[in-house]
Design a protein around this motif. Structure first.
Motif, PDB file in Angstrom:
ATOM      1  N   GLU A 158      24.283 115.161  85.302  1.00 24.41           N
ATOM      2  CA  GLU A 158      25.115 114.001  85.610  1.00 24.41           C
ATOM      3  C   GLU A 158      26.229 113.819  84.571  1.00 24.41           C
ATOM      4  O   GLU A 158      27.379 113.540  84.919  1.00 24.41           O
ATOM      5  CB  GLU A 158      24.246 112.745  85.663  1.00 24.41           C
ATOM      6  CG  GLU A 158      25.006 111.507  86.067  1.00 24.41           C
ATOM      7  CD  GLU A 158      24.114 110.283  86.237  1.00 24.41           C
ATOM      8  OE1 GLU A 158      24.659 109.182  86.136  1.00 24.41           O
ATOM      9  OE2 GLU A 158      22.904 110.431  86.461  1.00 24.41           O
ATOM     10  N   LYS A 159      25.902 113.982  83.292  1.00 24.11           N
ATOM     11  CA  LYS A 159      26.905 113.821  82.231  1.00 24.11           C
ATOM     12  C   LYS A 159      28.027 114.835  82.384  1.00 24.11           C
ATOM     13  O   LYS A 159      29.206 114.494  82.288  1.00 24.11           O
ATOM     14  CB  LYS A 159      26.243 113.963  80.855  1.00 24.11           C
ATOM     15  CG  LYS A 159      27.186 113.793  79.686  1.00 24.11           C
ATOM     16  CD  LYS A 159      27.756 112.388  79.629  1.00 24.11           C
ATOM     17  CE  LYS A 159      28.632 112.192  78.404  1.00 24.11           C
ATOM     18  NZ  LYS A 159      29.366 110.928  78.466  1.00 24.11           N
ATOM     19  N   ASP A 212      19.826 114.383  83.013  1.00 25.32           N
ATOM     20  CA  ASP A 212      20.807 113.698  82.163  1.00 25.32           C
ATOM     21  C   ASP A 212      22.086 114.520  82.021  1.00 25.32           C
ATOM     22  O   ASP A 212      23.195 114.002  82.187  1.00 25.32           O
ATOM     23  CB  ASP A 212      20.226 113.440  80.772  1.00 25.32           C
ATOM     24  CG  ASP A 212      19.115 112.401  80.793  1.00 25.32           C
ATOM     25  OD1 ASP A 212      19.088 111.568  81.725  1.00 25.32           O
ATOM     26  OD2 ASP A 212      18.279 112.430  79.875  1.00 25.32           O
ATOM     27  N   TRP A 245      23.325 112.791  71.241  1.00 23.60           N
ATOM     28  CA  TRP A 245      22.319 113.421  72.106  1.00 23.60           C
ATOM     29  C   TRP A 245      21.608 114.539  71.350  1.00 23.60           C
ATOM     30  O   TRP A 245      20.414 114.773  71.553  1.00 23.60           O
ATOM     31  CB  TRP A 245      22.995 113.973  73.370  1.00 23.60           C
ATOM     32  CG  TRP A 245      22.057 114.690  74.285  1.00 23.60           C
ATOM     33  CD1 TRP A 245      21.335 114.150  75.305  1.00 23.60           C
ATOM     34  CD2 TRP A 245      21.730 116.086  74.255  1.00 23.60           C
ATOM     35  NE1 TRP A 245      20.581 115.120  75.910  1.00 23.60           N
ATOM     36  CE2 TRP A 245      20.802 116.327  75.287  1.00 23.60           C
ATOM     37  CE3 TRP A 245      22.129 117.150  73.464  1.00 23.60           C
ATOM     38  CZ2 TRP A 245      20.273 117.574  75.544  1.00 23.60           C
ATOM     39  CZ3 TRP A 245      21.596 118.404  73.714  1.00 23.60           C
ATOM     40  CH2 TRP A 245      20.683 118.601  74.745  1.00 23.60           C
ATOM     41  N   SER A 271      33.434 110.497  73.446  1.00 22.48           N
ATOM     42  CA  SER A 271      32.606 111.492  74.128  1.00 22.48           C
ATOM     43  C   SER A 271      31.935 112.419  73.117  1.00 22.48           C
ATOM     44  O   SER A 271      30.755 112.769  73.262  1.00 22.48           O
ATOM     45  CB  SER A 271      33.462 112.296  75.115  1.00 22.48           C
ATOM     46  OG  SER A 271      32.681 113.211  75.826  1.00 22.48           O
ATOM     47  N   ASN A 315      30.332 113.821  85.204  1.00 23.68           N
ATOM     48  CA  ASN A 315      31.243 112.749  84.783  1.00 23.68           C
ATOM     49  C   ASN A 315      32.353 113.302  83.908  1.00 23.68           C
ATOM     50  O   ASN A 315      33.522 112.925  84.056  1.00 23.68           O
ATOM     51  CB  ASN A 315      30.474 111.656  84.032  1.00 23.68           C
ATOM     52  CG  ASN A 315      29.562 110.856  84.933  1.00 23.68           C
ATOM     53  OD1 ASN A 315      29.748 110.804  86.140  1.00 23.68           O
ATOM     54  ND2 ASN A 315      28.547 110.250  84.344  1.00 23.68           N
TER      55      ASN A 315
END
Length: 167
Positions: free
Chosen positions: A49-50, A46, A152, A145, A53
């Motif tokens: 990839e985050k 997770d 999270w 963001s 980005n």
């Protein structure tokens, strides 16, 4: 030729604040790259990839901020040593936990949002609608963001604030 219809002396404070934001984004970008490379643990897929980005988004903003400075007829700061001097962000070790990475980024977001407010203030004084528009969008995106990174960090039993209505 003054194609901007703005006074140069009013734009100089905008450019100074934009260069500081450019420095912040360059430090932030590199920190995201480092976290992307070095994240470990159950959240690897997770966060890997985050972070990718996020650094891709930051890379676009670095270019847009530099081009805005150029549009205002000044040279953007472009040496990493100058970024380290100008920025309020600091480098971070990549040898930290995933939660510490998120905490570090949330702290950076707070600092960057404060710098964006400085840019807006100077832009308003100069009547620089182009910079106001650019930075307004950045604030909205960085706040979103921040919300996601903060979410999270929570557990499923955590709750958001409730609005009390009189109905």
């Amino acid at each position: 030729m003054n194609y901007l219809n703005m006074q140069d002396e009013k734009l100089l404070p905008v450019v100074i604040e934009l260069n500081t934001l450019l420095a912040d984004y360059n430090i932030y970008y590199q920190k995201l790259r480092s976290f992307h490379w070095n994240v470990l643990g159950k959240n690897f897929f997770d966060l890997h990839e985050k972070f990718e980005n996020m650094y891709n988004e930051a890379k676009v903003k670095v270019d847009e901020i530099a081009e805005r400075i150029l549009t205002l007829r000044h040279h953007p700061v472009s040496k990493f040593s100058d970024y380290l001097k100008l920025s309020s962000l600091s480098e971070a070790s990549s040898m930290i936990t995933d939660q510490e990475m998120i905490d570090e980024l949330l702290n950076d977001h707070k600092t960057m949002l404060s710098q964006m407010t400085q840019v807006l203030s100077k832009s308003e004084d100069a009547g620089d609608e182009g910079t106001i528009d650019l930075i307004g969008a950045y604030i909205r995106e960085l706040e979103k963001s921040s919300w996601m990174l903060n979410a999270w960090s929570k557990t499923t039993s955590d709750q958001l604030k409730k609005v009390v209505t009189n109905s």
